[in-house]
Design a protein around this motif. Structure first.
Motif, PDB file in Angstrom:
ATOM      1  N   LYS A   1       0.826  -1.383   0.024  1.00  0.00           N
ATOM      2  CA  LYS A   1       0.078   0.004   0.086  1.00  0.00           C
ATOM      3  C   LYS A   1       0.806   1.276  -0.014  1.00  0.00           C
ATOM      4  O   LYS A   1       0.232   2.361  -0.162  1.00  0.00           O
ATOM      5  N   LYS A   2       2.090   0.995   0.121  1.00  0.00           N
ATOM      6  CA  LYS A   2       2.945   2.266   0.421  1.00  0.00           C
ATOM      7  C   LYS A   2       3.613   2.444  -1.067  1.00  0.00           C
ATOM      8  O   LYS A   2       4.239   3.900  -1.164  1.00  0.00           O
ATOM      9  N   ILE A   3       3.380   1.714  -1.911  1.00  0.00           N
ATOM     10  CA  ILE A   3       4.033   2.191  -3.106  1.00  0.00           C
ATOM     11  C   ILE A   3       3.704   3.439  -3.884  1.00  0.00           C
ATOM     12  O   ILE A   3       4.504   3.908  -4.889  1.00  0.00           O
ATOM     13  N   HIS A   4       2.600   3.874  -3.738  1.00  0.00           N
ATOM     14  CA  HIS A   4       2.216   4.926  -4.300  1.00  0.00           C
ATOM     15  C   HIS A   4       2.293   6.231  -3.717  1.00  0.00           C
ATOM     16  O   HIS A   4       1.946   7.333  -4.152  1.00  0.00           O
ATOM     17  N   SER A   5       3.150   6.257  -2.645  1.00  0.00           N
ATOM     18  CA  SER A   5       3.611   7.470  -1.958  1.00  0.00           C
ATOM     19  C   SER A   5       4.203   8.170  -2.637  1.00  0.00           C
ATOM     20  O   SER A   5       5.224   7.983  -3.404  1.00  0.00           O
ATOM     21  N   GLY A   6       3.996   9.656  -2.828  1.00  0.00           N
ATOM     22  CA  GLY A   6       4.806  10.607  -3.575  1.00  0.00           C
ATOM     23  C   GLY A   6       4.591  10.695  -5.022  1.00  0.00           C
ATOM     24  O   GLY A   6       5.475  11.140  -5.772  1.00  0.00           O
ATOM     25  N   ARG A   7       3.512   9.849  -5.592  1.00  0.00           N
ATOM     26  CA  ARG A   7       3.423  10.017  -7.007  1.00  0.00           C
ATOM     27  C   ARG A   7       1.792  10.026  -7.319  1.00  0.00           C
ATOM     28  O   ARG A   7       1.025   9.497  -6.352  1.00  0.00           O
ATOM     29  N   SER A   8       1.503  10.365  -8.369  1.00  0.00           N
ATOM     30  CA  SER A   8      -0.107  10.095  -8.887  1.00  0.00           C
ATOM     31  C   SER A   8       0.067   9.035 -10.130  1.00  0.00           C
ATOM     32  O   SER A   8       1.115   8.966 -10.693  1.00  0.00           O
ATOM     33  N   ARG A   9      -1.070   8.913 -10.377  1.00  0.00           N
ATOM     34  CA  ARG A   9      -1.404   8.057 -11.656  1.00  0.00           C
ATOM     35  C   ARG A   9      -0.775   8.904 -12.673  1.00  0.00           C
ATOM     36  O   ARG A   9      -0.446   8.435 -13.694  1.00  0.00           O
ATOM     37  N   ASN A  10      -1.149  10.354 -12.685  1.00  0.00           N
ATOM     38  CA  ASN A  10      -0.529  11.105 -13.717  1.00  0.00           C
ATOM     39  C   ASN A  10       0.882  11.033 -14.213  1.00  0.00           C
ATOM     40  O   ASN A  10       1.149  10.792 -15.117  1.00  0.00           O
ATOM     41  N   ASP A  11       1.765  11.274 -13.212  1.00  0.00           N
ATOM     42  CA  ASP A  11       3.003  11.147 -13.456  1.00  0.00           C
ATOM     43  C   ASP A  11       3.328   9.777 -13.942  1.00  0.00           C
ATOM     44  O   ASP A  11       4.364   9.172 -14.577  1.00  0.00           O
ATOM     45  N   GLN A  12       2.736   8.596 -13.093  1.00  0.00           N
ATOM     46  CA  GLN A  12       3.015   7.393 -13.328  1.00  0.00           C
ATOM     47  C   GLN A  12       2.685   7.047 -14.999  1.00  0.00           C
ATOM     48  O   GLN A  12       3.512   6.370 -15.649  1.00  0.00           O
ATOM     49  N   VAL A  13       1.383   7.513 -15.417  1.00  0.00           N
ATOM     50  CA  VAL A  13       1.355   7.156 -16.664  1.00  0.00           C
ATOM     51  C   VAL A  13       2.101   7.877 -17.763  1.00  0.00           C
ATOM     52  O   VAL A  13       2.620   7.299 -18.687  1.00  0.00           O
ATOM     53  N   LEU A  14       2.449   9.048 -17.408  1.00  0.00           N
ATOM     54  CA  LEU A  14       3.268  10.011 -18.193  1.00  0.00           C
ATOM     55  C   LEU A  14       4.775   9.294 -18.186  1.00  0.00           C
ATOM     56  O   LEU A  14       5.340   9.266 -19.414  1.00  0.00           O
ATOM     57  N   LEU A  15       5.246   8.777 -17.174  1.00  0.00           N
ATOM     58  CA  LEU A  15       6.601   7.766 -17.224  1.00  0.00           C
ATOM     59  C   LEU A  15       6.276   6.785 -17.924  1.00  0.00           C
ATOM     60  O   LEU A  15       7.515   6.491 -18.721  1.00  0.00           O
TER      61      LEU A  15
END
Length: 395
Positions: free
Chosen positions: A65-79
């Motif tokens: 559950k901690k993996i998404h700390s400090g990121r959004s799906r927006n920057d995740q998809v963009l990456l």
């Protein structure tokens, strides 16, 4: 991307060593499933990112559950998009290099075979198959400059921009930039989100440059195959016939390459129109960029490969310019011959025009094109070196 992000979270203290190792091993296990083709997105999961996070949590428990700390799906998809496009451009680069080498080889093989040159689609001056093939080789080298610009647009790390406004966590964006082999990062977090769509447009411009070269080459071939020209032909299995005319050999493959490449050349405009009235920040409009670009990436690669397949079987006609109908091609050669003998250019021009009018014109006994880039001096080594330098820039 998630493994790099987790590595960074461990460094800044948001994950302990055990949590990080569990996450890394879990993500690598999920990656194995993807590569083996056993991964699927279950009903109810919003997307692949939600599915991966859910599977990770099922495997390792609370740490997932901690993996998404400090990121959004927006920057995740963009990456993910940037990583994907970066790899795609490298694959297209490899395909272009194969076509380039073939064109150089054909230019060298047929460098002494003459071909009519046209301006305004009228007979102009003598050309050669060596000059024609190597022109398209060098054009591909020019296209690699556009492709490299697109590659650099993809090669900037957006991770850490979150939803477009950064994070109160002490994220180490330099670390994820290095871990993911990016050249640099999109520094401003708003600009990182604004690169969505802009990056895809840059790639579209890059591949449209290649598409423009292929389209023009395809048109030349379609003309040169016409029986009234008869400069080149192909084995029957690479052409199609007519349901009513038994003599027909149609250049269907090149016509389809031309059409597909012309569609690709329209893509940059499509992206411009999609983004024309968007303010800063993320908008769902950007989801539609994939529908435009991803199929085009497959199409440009198929067009390059089909061009290679066809050109490997091209048959070039010899002695084309022996036909009297091409006599006028040599008018400039005759003018230059007179100028070299001491006659002023304008007087020589007038004399040759009068020779044509009286039906007394005779073509020179030999062609003497020796300057750099002419048919007697194709500069193939220089063109190859330029392409080598362009390809090296991707490294």
């Amino acid at each position: 991307g998630s493994i790099a992000h987790a590595t960074m979270l461990k460094k800044i203290g948001l994950l302990n060593e055990k949590e990080y190792e569990d996450i890394r091993i879990g993500l690598e296990s999920i990656l194995d499933q993807i590569e083996e083709g056993t991964f699927s997105i279950m009903e109810g999961a919003e997307d692949i990112h939600s599915q991966v996070e859910w599977m990770l949590t099922q495997q390792i428990g609370e740490a997932g559950k901690k993996i998404h700390s400090g990121r959004s799906r927006n920057d995740q998809v963009l990456l993910d998009i940037k990583l994907f496009l970066r790899d795609e451009l490298l694959e297209i680069k490899k395909d272009v290099e194969v076509l380039f080498n073939l064109l150089i080889s054909l230019a060298d093989e047929h460098k002494r075979k003459l071909l009519p040159g046209y301006t305004h689609f009228q007979l102009a001056m003598p050309s050669s198959f060596g000059l024609w093939f190597s022109a398209y080789a060098e054009s591909l080298s020019d296209d690699m400059e556009w492709m490299h610009a697109a590659y650099r647009a993809c090669n900037k790390n957006p991770l850490g921009s979150g939803a477009g406004y950064g994070s109160s966590f002490p994220l180490d964006r330099e670390l994820t930039t290095a871990l993911l082999n990016f050249e640099t990062m999109n520094y401003n977090v708003i600009n990182a989100q604004m690169s969505r769509g802009k990056t895809e447009k840059a790639v579209a411009i890059g591949i449209s440059a290649v598409a423009g070269t292929l389209s023009r080459l395809a048109t030349d071939v379609c003309i040169y195959m016409n029986q009234q020209f008869g400069f080149v032909n192909f084995p029957e299995e690479l052409t199609t016939g007519s349901s009513i005319m038994p003599h027909k050999k149609n250049p269907d493959v090149f016509e389809l390459i031309r059409a597909k490449c012309n569609q690709i050349q329209a893509l940059p405009n499509a992206f411009s129109l999609m983004m024309v009235n968007l303010p800063s920040g993320y908008h769902r409009d950007m989801q539609l960029t994939k529908e435009l670009l991803f199929p085009a990436l497959e199409e440009i690669r198929s067009c390059i490969r089909m061009t290679v397949l066809m050109l490997k079987e091209i048959r070039v006609q010899d002695q084309i310019l022996e036909d009297e109908k091409y006599l006028s091609l040599f008018s400039v050669e005759r003018v230059n011959e007179l100028v070299l003998s001491g006659i002023p250019f304008r007087d020589a021009y007038k004399r040759v025009a009068e020779e044509f009018t009286r039906g007394e014109f005779k073509k020179p006994s030999e062609l003497n094109h020796t300057h750099a880039g002419s048919m007697g001096n194709l500069c193939l080594d220089e063109i190859k070196e330029n392409m080598r330098l362009q390809l090296e820039r991707f490294n």
